[in-house]
Design a protein around this motif. Structure first.
Motif, mmCIF file in Angstrom:
data_model
loop_
_atom_site.group_PDB
_atom_site.id
_atom_site.type_symbol
_atom_site.label_atom_id
_atom_site.label_comp_id
_atom_site.label_asym_id
_atom_site.label_seq_id
_atom_site.Cartn_x
_atom_site.Cartn_y
_atom_site.Cartn_z
ATOM 1 N N TRP A 301 17.008 -2.265 -2.510
ATOM 2 C CA TRP A 301 15.878 -3.048 -3.244
ATOM 3 C C TRP A 301 14.517 -2.912 -2.452
ATOM 4 O O TRP A 301 14.706 -2.366 -1.336
ATOM 5 C CB TRP A 301 16.180 -4.756 -3.164
ATOM 6 C CG TRP A 301 17.341 -5.074 -3.868
ATOM 7 C CD1 TRP A 301 17.396 -5.409 -5.166
ATOM 8 C CD2 TRP A 301 18.820 -5.008 -3.629
ATOM 9 N NE1 TRP A 301 18.749 -5.811 -5.786
ATOM 10 C CE2 TRP A 301 19.551 -5.446 -4.706
ATOM 11 C CE3 TRP A 301 19.458 -4.420 -2.384
ATOM 12 C CZ2 TRP A 301 21.030 -5.529 -4.573
ATOM 13 C CZ3 TRP A 301 20.692 -4.715 -2.217
ATOM 14 C CH2 TRP A 301 21.565 -5.208 -3.374
ATOM 15 N N ALA A 302 13.466 -3.171 -3.108
ATOM 16 C CA ALA A 302 12.096 -2.940 -2.487
ATOM 17 C C ALA A 302 11.391 -3.917 -3.241
ATOM 18 O O ALA A 302 11.430 -4.348 -4.278
ATOM 19 C CB ALA A 302 11.792 -1.536 -2.521
ATOM 20 N N ALA A 303 10.264 -4.334 -2.271
ATOM 21 C CA ALA A 303 9.230 -5.119 -2.637
ATOM 22 C C ALA A 303 7.816 -4.620 -1.762
ATOM 23 O O ALA A 303 8.054 -4.064 -1.021
ATOM 24 C CB ALA A 303 9.354 -6.527 -2.092
ATOM 25 N N VAL A 304 6.817 -4.977 -2.643
ATOM 26 C CA VAL A 304 5.535 -4.386 -2.191
ATOM 27 C C VAL A 304 4.584 -5.479 -2.250
ATOM 28 O O VAL A 304 4.383 -6.531 -3.098
ATOM 29 C CB VAL A 304 5.012 -3.211 -3.329
ATOM 30 C CG1 VAL A 304 3.775 -2.789 -2.829
ATOM 31 C CG2 VAL A 304 6.185 -2.156 -3.290
ATOM 32 N N TYR A 305 3.733 -5.625 -1.174
ATOM 33 C CA TYR A 305 2.783 -6.718 -0.897
ATOM 34 C C TYR A 305 1.406 -6.138 -0.443
ATOM 35 O O TYR A 305 1.474 -4.902 0.150
ATOM 36 C CB TYR A 305 3.420 -7.626 0.293
ATOM 37 C CG TYR A 305 4.531 -8.291 0.006
ATOM 38 C CD1 TYR A 305 4.669 -9.632 -0.356
ATOM 39 C CD2 TYR A 305 5.808 -7.660 0.539
ATOM 40 C CE1 TYR A 305 5.916 -10.067 -0.814
ATOM 41 C CE2 TYR A 305 7.219 -8.164 0.146
ATOM 42 C CZ TYR A 305 7.067 -9.258 -0.322
ATOM 43 O OH TYR A 305 8.425 -9.945 -0.763
ATOM 44 N N ALA A 306 0.318 -6.752 -0.743
ATOM 45 C CA ALA A 306 -0.866 -6.040 -0.523
ATOM 46 C C ALA A 306 -1.772 -7.318 0.408
ATOM 47 O O ALA A 306 -1.472 -8.526 0.098
ATOM 48 C CB ALA A 306 -1.556 -5.893 -1.848
ATOM 49 N N LEU A 307 -2.675 -6.788 1.145
ATOM 50 C CA LEU A 307 -3.537 -7.679 1.869
ATOM 51 C C LEU A 307 -4.872 -7.167 1.981
ATOM 52 O O LEU A 307 -5.199 -5.824 2.074
ATOM 53 C CB LEU A 307 -2.966 -7.636 3.157
ATOM 54 C CG LEU A 307 -3.837 -8.499 4.495
ATOM 55 C CD1 LEU A 307 -3.526 -9.884 3.934
ATOM 56 C CD2 LEU A 307 -3.535 -8.131 5.663
#
Length: 388
Positions: A301-307
């Motif tokens: 599985w993968a999740a993507v986050y931004a800052l």
């Protein structure tokens, strides 16, 4: 393996012949050191489009070998019509003007012109003489220039072109990684590598930061804002055991399992991750996660986050409140290109993190978007400061 007396606290220097090859592992007596700048992008990587576009001599071994990915190989039985075939660039032996002066003069040298795969700011150069034990150059020097477009060798060697010395003429060692920190603080597109007076070099690595052309990115509008060629970079990763995370933002698709990022097998309840810096502040509209060639070892599985670090968030703090979810934890398939169109208006971001569960690997990450007005302005200002 130990370095000879360092020239400074940070950089080892090697000089003199290596021992003749005596059989067994040819790298057993290879001289090398830890050069911190090698963690940066290799701007002369052929996979980015780099090329050795000319050389004055390549009698024994072709100039193109200089940029071949991976370490130089050595086959003690490999000979051809001109002699020993080496995995590097090797020129013929220079001679003097005549019997009374049989030796080369001090100014004699051979040269090669290198077009960087991505223009950038150079922080360090490695001139690798692996397997050149008694036939390496006595010294090397490196110059750089910035010329727009796709100049020919003749245009680069024209008298009006200005070259900046990055590495002064310096003695090097055989069968060694000769590293040189660079602090020019300019954007360059081409190098001129000189070996004095002749000899062979196995590999050339040019480490630094990509400095893309803002006008080109503005013309594109929407582009991959994390790609190496556009100035994206890997800042950190949880694990680099099998292959480096920088592979995930190389151009093109992966064609082998080791051309992606793969971690060791986890035996705890954690997960792995990579953190990236984007070209500049951008809005991301679509995400691609490619697991090409990863069949029994792709991430589950993968999740993507931004800052957006311009608001004061610390990218190194993964628990900071500024991280926004772009893609929730999503099932991945092996050896598959996954595409996700993001709903709504994506927040401005300067950094992105991909978390994979529980371990494994991905081949490529693409983040399609466009720079914000503020990001484009900062990129243009940086470009001008670097002489672009």
């Amino acid at each position: 393996m130990t370095a000879e007396q360092p020239a400074s606290a940070a950089t080892a220097r090697f000089t003199g012949d290596a021992r003749p090859y005596g059989g067994g592992d040819p790298y057993a007596d290879y001289r090398t050191a830890d050069f911190p700048f090698t963690r940066l992008t290799d701007l002369a990587d052929r996979r980015l489009g780099a090329s050795v576009i000319a050389a004055n001599d390549e009698f024994f071994a072709e100039r193109e070998n200089l940029l071949t990915p991976g370490p130089a190989r050595f086959d003690p039985e490999h000979f051809g019509h001109k002699g020993k075939i080496m995995d590097g660039w090797e020129t013929r032996r220079r001679r003097g003007a005549g019997a009374a002066q049989p030796h080369p003069v001090d100014a004699d040298h051979d040269w090669a012109l290198v077009r960087l795969g991505a223009p950038g700011v150079i922080h360090g150069i490695v001139v690798d003489t692996a397997h050149f034990r008694g036939n390496y150059p006595q010294a090397v020097s490196v110059e750089a220039t910035a010329v727009p477009g796709t100049p020919s060798p003749e245009e680069l060697l024209a008298p009006e072109v200005t070259w900046t010395e990055l590495v002064p003429r310096t003695a090097v060692g055989g069968h060694a990684a000769n590293g040189f920190p660079v602090d020019a603080g300019q954007r360059f597109t081409h190098l001129r590598v000189k070996q004095h007076p002749d000899g062979g070099i196995a590999r050339l690595r040019v480490h630094g930061e990509v400095a893309p052309d803002p006008a080109w990115l503005a013309a594109l509008g929407t582009f991959d804002v994390v790609a190496l060629e556009h100035g994206g970079a890997v800042q950190d990763a949880s694990d680099r055991f099998y292959s480096p995370p920088a592979h995930t933002i190389q151009p093109g698709r992966s064609h082998r399992m080791d051309d992606g990022w793969e971690t060791r097998r986890r035996r705890d309840k954690g997960h792995d991750w990579v953190r990236y810096a984007l070209t500049e502040q951008a809005h991301i509209r679509a995400v691609e996660i490619d697991t090409a060639c990863l069949k029994g070892n792709a991430a589950g599985w993968a999740a993507v986050y931004a800052l957006d670090a311009t608001t004061g968030g610390d990218p190194a703090d993964h628990e900071a409140a500024g991280w926004t979810e772009l893609l929730p934890r999503t099932r991945l398939q092996p050896d598959t290109l996954h595409r996700f169109v993001l709903e709504g208006t994506a927040p401005a971001a300067t950094h992105v993190r991909i978390d994979i569960f529980p371990d494994g690997g991905i081949a490529r990450l693409r983040l399609h978007g466009s720079l914000t007005e503020e990001g484009a302005a900062r990129l243009a200002a940086r470009h001008r400061k670097l002489g672009g």
